[in-house]
Write a protein that holds these residues in place. Sequence first.
Motif, short mmCIF file in Angstrom:
data_model
loop_
_atom_site.label_atom_id
_atom_site.label_comp_id
_atom_site.label_asym_id
_atom_site.label_seq_id
_atom_site.Cartn_x
_atom_site.Cartn_y
_atom_site.Cartn_z
N SER A 124 6.62 1.65 0.94
CA SER A 124 6.16 2.92 0.36
C SER A 124 7.05 3.38 -0.59
O SER A 124 8.22 3.22 -0.55
CB SER A 124 6.41 3.88 1.77
N GLY A 125 6.38 4.02 -1.51
CA GLY A 125 7.07 4.13 -2.86
C GLY A 125 6.99 3.22 -4.04
O GLY A 125 6.06 2.43 -3.69
N HIS A 126 7.90 2.92 -4.83
CA HIS A 126 7.75 1.75 -5.61
C HIS A 126 8.13 0.74 -5.11
O HIS A 126 9.12 0.70 -4.72
CB HIS A 126 8.78 2.44 -7.02
N GLY A 127 7.52 -0.43 -5.91
CA GLY A 127 8.11 -1.67 -5.29
C GLY A 127 7.24 -2.75 -6.21
O GLY A 127 6.40 -2.55 -6.66
N VAL A 128 7.99 -4.08 -5.94
CA VAL A 128 7.48 -5.30 -6.44
C VAL A 128 7.09 -6.46 -5.19
O VAL A 128 8.02 -6.69 -4.57
CB VAL A 128 8.11 -5.83 -7.48
N MET A 129 5.58 -7.01 -5.19
CA MET A 129 5.21 -7.73 -4.23
C MET A 129 4.74 -8.93 -4.95
O MET A 129 3.89 -8.94 -5.90
CB MET A 129 4.09 -7.11 -3.46
N SER A 130 5.47 -10.16 -4.72
CA SER A 130 4.93 -11.38 -5.28
C SER A 130 4.53 -12.42 -4.16
O SER A 130 5.00 -12.23 -3.26
CB SER A 130 6.42 -12.08 -5.87
N PHE A 131 3.43 -12.84 -4.69
CA PHE A 131 2.69 -13.76 -3.79
C PHE A 131 2.93 -15.43 -4.07
O PHE A 131 3.32 -15.75 -5.09
CB PHE A 131 1.26 -13.43 -3.80
N ALA A 132 2.86 -16.04 -2.76
CA ALA A 132 3.26 -17.42 -3.01
C ALA A 132 2.34 -18.26 -4.16
O ALA A 132 2.83 -19.21 -5.00
CB ALA A 132 2.81 -18.08 -1.74
N ASP A 133 1.09 -17.72 -4.50
CA ASP A 133 0.22 -18.31 -5.59
C ASP A 133 0.68 -17.92 -6.82
O ASP A 133 0.12 -18.35 -7.98
CB ASP A 133 -1.23 -17.89 -5.49
N GLY A 134 1.74 -16.97 -7.10
CA GLY A 134 2.45 -16.52 -8.44
C GLY A 134 1.52 -15.15 -8.73
O GLY A 134 1.83 -14.62 -9.76
N SER A 135 0.83 -14.59 -8.16
CA SER A 135 0.11 -13.22 -8.39
C SER A 135 1.41 -12.16 -8.14
O SER A 135 2.28 -12.41 -7.22
CB SER A 135 -1.11 -13.00 -7.52
N ARG A 136 1.23 -11.13 -8.65
CA ARG A 136 2.15 -10.15 -8.67
C ARG A 136 1.74 -8.61 -8.74
O ARG A 136 0.87 -8.34 -9.65
CB ARG A 136 3.32 -10.46 -9.71
N TYR A 137 2.29 -7.75 -7.87
CA TYR A 137 1.84 -6.35 -8.07
C TYR A 137 3.28 -5.66 -8.36
O TYR A 137 4.01 -5.72 -7.38
CB TYR A 137 1.11 -5.74 -6.87
N GLU A 138 3.11 -4.77 -9.30
CA GLU A 138 4.33 -3.77 -9.60
C GLU A 138 3.98 -2.43 -9.50
O GLU A 138 2.99 -2.05 -10.35
CB GLU A 138 4.99 -4.23 -10.86
N GLY A 139 4.32 -1.55 -8.82
CA GLY A 139 3.97 -0.23 -8.66
C GLY A 139 4.30 0.45 -7.43
O GLY A 139 4.97 0.43 -6.93
N GLU A 140 3.30 1.47 -7.24
CA GLU A 140 3.52 2.50 -6.08
C GLU A 140 2.72 1.80 -4.82
O GLU A 140 1.58 1.22 -4.88
CB GLU A 140 2.89 3.67 -6.63
N PHE A 141 3.47 2.13 -3.80
CA PHE A 141 2.66 1.66 -2.29
C PHE A 141 2.60 2.85 -1.33
O PHE A 141 3.54 3.77 -1.59
CB PHE A 141 3.84 0.47 -1.60
N ALA A 142 1.73 2.83 -0.41
CA ALA A 142 1.82 3.77 0.78
C ALA A 142 1.29 2.91 1.87
O ALA A 142 0.25 2.26 1.94
CB ALA A 142 0.80 4.89 0.19
#
Length: 146
Positions: free
Chosen positions: A49-67
């Motif tokens: 929740s809030g700002h974070g970076v999620m990296s997936f095993a396949d190399g995909s990545r999300y950078e931004g807001e979570f809730a």
Amino acid sequence: MTTRASYKYGEGEEYHGEWNVHGKRHGLGHLTLANGTKYTGRFENGFCSGHGVMSFADGSRYEGEFAGGRFSGVGVFTRCDGMKFEGEFRDGKVNGLGLLTFADGTHGLPRNEGYFQGNELKERRQCNEVIRKARNSATVARSQHL
């Protein structure tokens, strides 16, 4: 009040970071899941929740807001093949204004910018302010350190 500690779960998951008095991940932390997904960022009562970076095993990545543990708000999602969406997300999915960029750096003709629902462009329109916010959110997410 939070405390900092590490914990290894029986399923092969690990968490390093802050905890609240109720024993839930709360504050800044780093979570590694058994499937190789990694998250670094803010937690609230156990959820991303809030700002974070999620990296997936396949190399995909999300950078931004979570809730509530999902992509929610503005951010940048880059697929493992290099395709990127900068814009609004809701409940872990592309939903709202944004810009789609293909792996070769192009945006398509006509430009794939506007209102998206799921993976479909519903209405073309400029959304420079949302794109700027998404990029800024990604920068904030990357700048957090334990």
